[in-house]
Design an enzyme around this catalytic site. Sequence first.
Site, PDB file in Angstrom:
ATOM      1  N   GLN A 107      27.571  -1.498  55.908  1.00  0.00           N
ATOM      2  CA  GLN A 107      26.146  -0.162  55.528  1.00  0.00           C
ATOM      3  C   GLN A 107      27.025   0.758  54.258  1.00  0.00           C
ATOM      4  O   GLN A 107      28.094   1.150  53.777  1.00  0.00           O
ATOM      5  CB  GLN A 107      26.354   0.769  57.218  1.00  0.00           C
ATOM      6  CG  GLN A 107      25.894   0.093  58.240  1.00  0.00           C
ATOM      7  CD  GLN A 107      24.911  -0.197  58.631  1.00  0.00           C
ATOM      8  OE1 GLN A 107      23.934   0.411  58.474  1.00  0.00           O
ATOM      9  NE2 GLN A 107      24.323  -1.552  59.049  1.00  0.00           N
ATOM     10  N   ASP A 142      23.271   3.265  59.999  1.00  0.00           N
ATOM     11  CA  ASP A 142      24.324   4.238  60.322  1.00  0.00           C
ATOM     12  C   ASP A 142      23.655   5.573  60.629  1.00  0.00           C
ATOM     13  O   ASP A 142      22.910   6.349  59.529  1.00  0.00           O
ATOM     14  CB  ASP A 142      25.567   4.169  58.959  1.00  0.00           C
ATOM     15  CG  ASP A 142      26.092   3.243  59.242  1.00  0.00           C
ATOM     16  OD1 ASP A 142      26.330   2.516  60.841  1.00  0.00           O
ATOM     17  OD2 ASP A 142      27.664   3.267  59.236  1.00  0.00           O
ATOM     18  N   LEU A 223      37.933  11.489  56.895  1.00  0.00           N
ATOM     19  CA  LEU A 223      38.855  12.006  56.235  1.00  0.00           C
ATOM     20  C   LEU A 223      39.764  10.506  56.386  1.00  0.00           C
ATOM     21  O   LEU A 223      39.714  10.175  57.195  1.00  0.00           O
ATOM     22  CB  LEU A 223      40.232  13.342  57.068  1.00  0.00           C
ATOM     23  CG  LEU A 223      41.325  13.322  56.457  1.00  0.00           C
ATOM     24  CD1 LEU A 223      40.739  14.235  55.397  1.00  0.00           C
ATOM     25  CD2 LEU A 223      42.149  14.325  57.477  1.00  0.00           C
ATOM     26  N   TRP A 224      40.236   9.931  55.202  1.00  0.00           N
ATOM     27  CA  TRP A 224      40.931   8.679  54.771  1.00  0.00           C
ATOM     28  C   TRP A 224      42.620   9.489  55.304  1.00  0.00           C
ATOM     29  O   TRP A 224      43.051  10.168  54.742  1.00  0.00           O
ATOM     30  CB  TRP A 224      41.032   8.383  53.715  1.00  0.00           C
ATOM     31  CG  TRP A 224      40.370   7.407  53.242  1.00  0.00           C
ATOM     32  CD1 TRP A 224      41.794   6.360  52.860  1.00  0.00           C
ATOM     33  CD2 TRP A 224      40.334   6.058  52.644  1.00  0.00           C
ATOM     34  NE1 TRP A 224      42.617   5.620  52.627  1.00  0.00           N
ATOM     35  CE2 TRP A 224      41.100   5.329  52.688  1.00  0.00           C
ATOM     36  CE3 TRP A 224      38.969   6.098  52.870  1.00  0.00           C
ATOM     37  CZ2 TRP A 224      40.330   3.643  52.229  1.00  0.00           C
ATOM     38  CZ3 TRP A 224      38.464   4.373  52.780  1.00  0.00           C
ATOM     39  CH2 TRP A 224      39.203   3.806  52.205  1.00  0.00           C
ATOM     40  N   ASP A 289      28.896  -1.950  68.825  1.00  0.00           N
ATOM     41  CA  ASP A 289      29.388  -2.457  67.920  1.00  0.00           C
ATOM     42  C   ASP A 289      30.596  -2.368  67.106  1.00  0.00           C
ATOM     43  O   ASP A 289      30.817  -2.300  66.746  1.00  0.00           O
ATOM     44  CB  ASP A 289      28.076  -1.562  66.305  1.00  0.00           C
ATOM     45  CG  ASP A 289      28.109  -2.530  64.995  1.00  0.00           C
ATOM     46  OD1 ASP A 289      27.415  -4.109  65.099  1.00  0.00           O
ATOM     47  OD2 ASP A 289      27.837  -2.188  63.972  1.00  0.00           O
TER      48      ASP A 289
END
Length: 409
Positions: A107, A142, A223-224, A289
């Site tokens: 996506q 998404d 946030l990573w 999903d």
Amino acid sequence: MKLKQRVVLLAILLVIFIFTKVFLIDNLDTSAANREDQRAFQRVMGALRVELDPRLEHTLQSPWEIAAQWVVPREVYPEDTPELGAVLHAMATKKIIKADVGYKGTQLKALLILEGGQKVVFKPKRYARDYVVEGEPYAGYDRHNAEVAAFHLDRILGFRRAPLVVGRFVNLRTEIKPVATEQLLGTFMAVGNNTCFYGKCYYCRETEPACADGDVMEGSVTLWLPDVWPLQKHRHPWGRTYREGKLARWEYDESYCDAVKKTSPYDSGPRLLDIIDTAIFDYLIGNADRHHYESFQDDEGASMLILLDNAKSFGNPALDERSILAPLYQCCIIRVSTWNRLNYLKNGVLKSALKTALSHDPISPVLSDPHLDALDQRLLGILATVKQCTDQFGPDVVLVEDRMTLSHL
């Protein structure tokens, strides 16, 4: 009384005493655990509203440093998070210093670097709030607002396994294009008076760009996770085949869970219970999903199942995809703490709690009313499924204690 009779009587009394003591201790422990669950729920309800406020008191750390220190093997953020509003505010407002195509996936998304060096994932708006995604339960693009709603549902359920997410409006012309890499910039285009981009991904097409309203695009920012916590990807044991006419084993084998329980990491530790928690979470948000999932590397099954990529959710409020609950109704086990939390949220409390939690997000209203109503309806389905299990196997088998003491030192 003869000596032999006395010995037998004393033995019987001793056995009765031991069983009574064990029963009382177990009941006390259960009662104490239930009281703690109740107190934890009340604390969550009292902190639902998260006002985005830049102030960070009693610390010289940046919001990124604070969020990085929250992460431990069994949760992404702690229950007590007075700085959460400041971290979300930074995610929603900090200057973008670099923009690139998103990481691998199916996506469209963009990878942004915010002032201070923090990586975040930006997912653009593709649908209006009242748009209904028809077709398969995993169909459609998404949904950026689903990421926001799923994060706050994670807070309400007390899992704390979803990375932080907040809504954000981004000016593509002034904030993104000047700092975009050539790879991302090459996917920008104009459609009428709107600035659009189609990025790089498996399903990204020039014919299907995401478009701003003029130059301003609504989206979500995730946030990573800190680089010191590298991720390991796993195939979900209840994943779908995504091939018409071909069923996965769990879709036709009633004893499938027994086979799963014999394989690592589901044969010991918390992972299978995490799978079941996740099935409950995904059923509530309508996410069918979850074909793979992530945990921290080299965890030997001890770390949490991280609730990443929740954007294939809240697509159709009228569709309650029961197959999402397969781990629950096939294994017939659930954490006591999860069971308690679900019961606290019935009778309309869940809908009200999530609506309150989402009220301060920059892209509020995050969900339409039909999606909020669907949460309460799906909760009833989960409670009914657990009741069927307890009627069949008994609560002592179905309700499993699995509590861990967490450290944030």
